[in-house]
Design a protein around this motif. Structure first.
Motif, PDB file in Angstrom:
ATOM      1  N   GLU A 147       0.849  -1.103  -0.169  1.00  0.00           N
ATOM      2  CA  GLU A 147      -0.135  -0.124  -0.107  1.00  0.00           C
ATOM      3  C   GLU A 147       0.745   1.238  -0.018  1.00  0.00           C
ATOM      4  O   GLU A 147       0.375   2.356  -0.705  1.00  0.00           O
ATOM      5  N   LEU A 148       2.064   1.207   0.592  1.00  0.00           N
ATOM      6  CA  LEU A 148       2.869   2.319   0.870  1.00  0.00           C
ATOM      7  C   LEU A 148       3.409   2.610  -0.577  1.00  0.00           C
ATOM      8  O   LEU A 148       3.737   3.866  -1.148  1.00  0.00           O
ATOM      9  N   LEU A 149       3.521   1.579  -1.605  1.00  0.00           N
ATOM     10  CA  LEU A 149       4.242   1.769  -2.802  1.00  0.00           C
ATOM     11  C   LEU A 149       3.024   2.256  -3.621  1.00  0.00           C
ATOM     12  O   LEU A 149       3.112   2.992  -4.649  1.00  0.00           O
ATOM     13  N   LEU A 150       1.816   1.832  -3.426  1.00  0.00           N
ATOM     14  CA  LEU A 150       0.846   2.424  -4.357  1.00  0.00           C
ATOM     15  C   LEU A 150       0.462   3.815  -4.130  1.00  0.00           C
ATOM     16  O   LEU A 150      -0.160   4.347  -5.081  1.00  0.00           O
ATOM     17  N   VAL A 151       0.431   4.311  -2.953  1.00  0.00           N
ATOM     18  CA  VAL A 151       0.153   5.725  -2.570  1.00  0.00           C
ATOM     19  C   VAL A 151       1.233   6.536  -3.006  1.00  0.00           C
ATOM     20  O   VAL A 151       1.202   7.807  -2.843  1.00  0.00           O
ATOM     21  N   SER A 301       5.804  -7.215 -17.550  1.00  0.00           N
ATOM     22  CA  SER A 301       5.497  -6.835 -16.168  1.00  0.00           C
ATOM     23  C   SER A 301       4.836  -5.756 -15.818  1.00  0.00           C
ATOM     24  O   SER A 301       4.065  -5.569 -14.816  1.00  0.00           O
ATOM     25  N   ILE A 302       5.290  -4.489 -16.636  1.00  0.00           N
ATOM     26  CA  ILE A 302       4.496  -3.170 -16.392  1.00  0.00           C
ATOM     27  C   ILE A 302       3.155  -3.322 -16.561  1.00  0.00           C
ATOM     28  O   ILE A 302       2.325  -2.875 -15.851  1.00  0.00           O
ATOM     29  N   ARG A 303       2.632  -4.216 -17.689  1.00  0.00           N
ATOM     30  CA  ARG A 303       1.521  -4.240 -17.866  1.00  0.00           C
ATOM     31  C   ARG A 303       0.384  -4.939 -16.750  1.00  0.00           C
ATOM     32  O   ARG A 303      -0.592  -4.367 -16.489  1.00  0.00           O
ATOM     33  N   LYS A 304       1.172  -6.103 -16.214  1.00  0.00           N
ATOM     34  CA  LYS A 304       0.485  -6.641 -15.281  1.00  0.00           C
ATOM     35  C   LYS A 304       0.556  -6.013 -13.910  1.00  0.00           C
ATOM     36  O   LYS A 304      -0.420  -5.784 -13.307  1.00  0.00           O
ATOM     37  N   PHE A 305       1.548  -5.050 -13.588  1.00  0.00           N
ATOM     38  CA  PHE A 305       1.485  -4.176 -12.598  1.00  0.00           C
ATOM     39  C   PHE A 305       0.355  -3.303 -12.582  1.00  0.00           C
ATOM     40  O   PHE A 305       0.042  -2.803 -11.556  1.00  0.00           O
ATOM     41  N   LYS A 306       0.226  -2.681 -13.843  1.00  0.00           N
ATOM     42  CA  LYS A 306      -0.799  -1.533 -13.724  1.00  0.00           C
ATOM     43  C   LYS A 306      -2.035  -2.175 -13.634  1.00  0.00           C
ATOM     44  O   LYS A 306      -2.886  -1.496 -12.941  1.00  0.00           O
ATOM     45  N   ILE A 307      -2.469  -3.153 -14.158  1.00  0.00           N
ATOM     46  CA  ILE A 307      -3.556  -4.035 -13.665  1.00  0.00           C
ATOM     47  C   ILE A 307      -3.829  -4.288 -12.351  1.00  0.00           C
ATOM     48  O   ILE A 307      -4.872  -3.947 -11.737  1.00  0.00           O
ATOM     49  N   ARG A 308      -2.495  -4.539 -11.499  1.00  0.00           N
ATOM     50  CA  ARG A 308      -2.974  -4.983 -10.437  1.00  0.00           C
ATOM     51  C   ARG A 308      -3.140  -3.554  -9.469  1.00  0.00           C
ATOM     52  O   ARG A 308      -3.634  -3.531  -8.459  1.00  0.00           O
ATOM     53  N   LEU A 309      -2.573  -2.401  -9.925  1.00  0.00           N
ATOM     54  CA  LEU A 309      -3.048  -1.116  -9.546  1.00  0.00           C
ATOM     55  C   LEU A 309      -4.127  -0.677  -9.461  1.00  0.00           C
ATOM     56  O   LEU A 309      -4.824  -0.327  -8.658  1.00  0.00           O
ATOM     57  N   ALA A 310      -4.743  -1.200 -10.574  1.00  0.00           N
ATOM     58  CA  ALA A 310      -6.524  -0.661 -10.816  1.00  0.00           C
ATOM     59  C   ALA A 310      -6.965  -1.586  -9.953  1.00  0.00           C
ATOM     60  O   ALA A 310      -8.246  -1.222  -9.741  1.00  0.00           O
TER      61      ALA A 310
END
Length: 310
Positions: A147-151, A301-310
């Motif tokens: 969560e710290l990375l997400l915000v 990896s970037i694409r999967k990471f963006k999906i996870r962020l959404a």
């Protein structure tokens, strides 16, 4: 006529495919450096005349011993076919003697360590790099620090690069240690450019690290990430990279599968630089493939990471 018959006998055996006919000894080194040709057969001067007048002649069998197992097998096959031809003509003619002289290029003593050092290097760098990075993001999830990375104001590419860079340095140091031990302890030569060798090692490390990041992005626990890294990477690296079993001897479905195994191309590059002294012009295709693997894994990896962020 006799050299043509011997050549046809060898090619009709089903073990060999004619790559090209050479006109001089000066061409031998270049065809071996290209990597497609594994065996060269040189007929002695005035071969037919010597057979007719003296009853004997010489044949030289040259093998590319950068892969000693394959070179030894091919040399034995060629010698056996020549001896079989000799028995067939001696049954109906005056006894003749053809003496095959076997010589191995790049590894005259057929030392197995010349094969194992590049293979082990590819396996260790793939396992260590991918395993370490596959645990990086999953550890953040399990510890609740994601969560710290997400915000944070960081972009996905920045987070991924931040996770990768420490492991790039550690894995690069590991590759330097492996190369030094292989050369100083086991006597594996480094005939080519050491800077090019280290650059290719760094590229391969980047491939492994990007694959580890992809695994960490698609898994939710460290245990799953570790299991996936070990099972999905270790077995293909050992069995399908040409490390132990020659790719050419595998069934065609496995040969197709081998084309998507990054260690296969890295082992080819390492052998070409260390044993043959090849430059970039001989390994640019394998290098380009590793670059494509790196770009594919990082973008996914970037694409999967963006999906996870959404």
């Amino acid at each position: 006529e006799m050299t043509r018959r011997i050549s046809e006998k060898i090619l009709s055996s089903g073990y060999f495919i004619l790559e090209k006919n050479l006109n001089s000894n000066a061409e031998i080194e270049s065809v071996f450096r290209e990597g497609k040709t594994k065996l060269v057969i040189v007929f002695g001067k005035n071969f037919r005349e010597k057979i007719q007048k003296e009853g004997k002649a010489d044949i030289q069998i040259l093998g590319d011993a950068s892969d000693p197992n394959t070179a030894n097998i091919l040399a034995n096959y060629a010698t056996g076919i020549i001896n079989d031809y000799l028995l067939s003509i001696n049954a109906s003619q005056i006894p003749m003697h053809i003496i095959p002289e076997v010589r191995m290029q790049y590894n005259p003593a057929l030392k197995g360590v010349f094969m194992f050092v590049p293979g082990i290097m590819a396996m260790l760098l793939m396992l260590i790099s991918a395993l370490m990075t596959s645990l990086s993001i999953t550890r953040e999830k399990e510890l609740g620090t994601m969560e710290l990375l997400l915000v944070s104001p960081l972009r996905p590419i920045q987070i991924i690069l931040g996770k990768v860079m420490p492991y790039v340095i550690l894995a690069f140091l590991d590759s330097c240690i492996i190369l030094a031990m292989g050369n100083l302890v086991f006597g594996v030569p480094i005939e080519g450019n050491i800077v090019l060798l280290l650059a290719e090692s760094l590229l391969y490390i980047t491939v492994a690290l990007s694959l580890g990041i992809l695994i960490s992005n698609i898994t939710n626990s460290q245990q799953v990430a570790m299991s996936l890294s070990l099972v999905a990477l270790m077995l293909p690296t050992i069995l399908l990279s040409g490390f132990i079993f020659p790719v050419e001897n595998m069934p065609w479905p496995l040969q197709v599968l081998c084309q998507i195994i990054p260690p296969k191309y890295f082992i080819t590059i390492i052998k070409a630089i260390m044993l043959k002294g090849n430059g970039f012009l001989y390994i640019w295709k394998e290098t380009l493939i590793l670059v494509a693997f790196t770009a594919f894994f990082i973008l996914l990896s970037i694409r999967k990471f963006k999906i996870r962020l959404a």
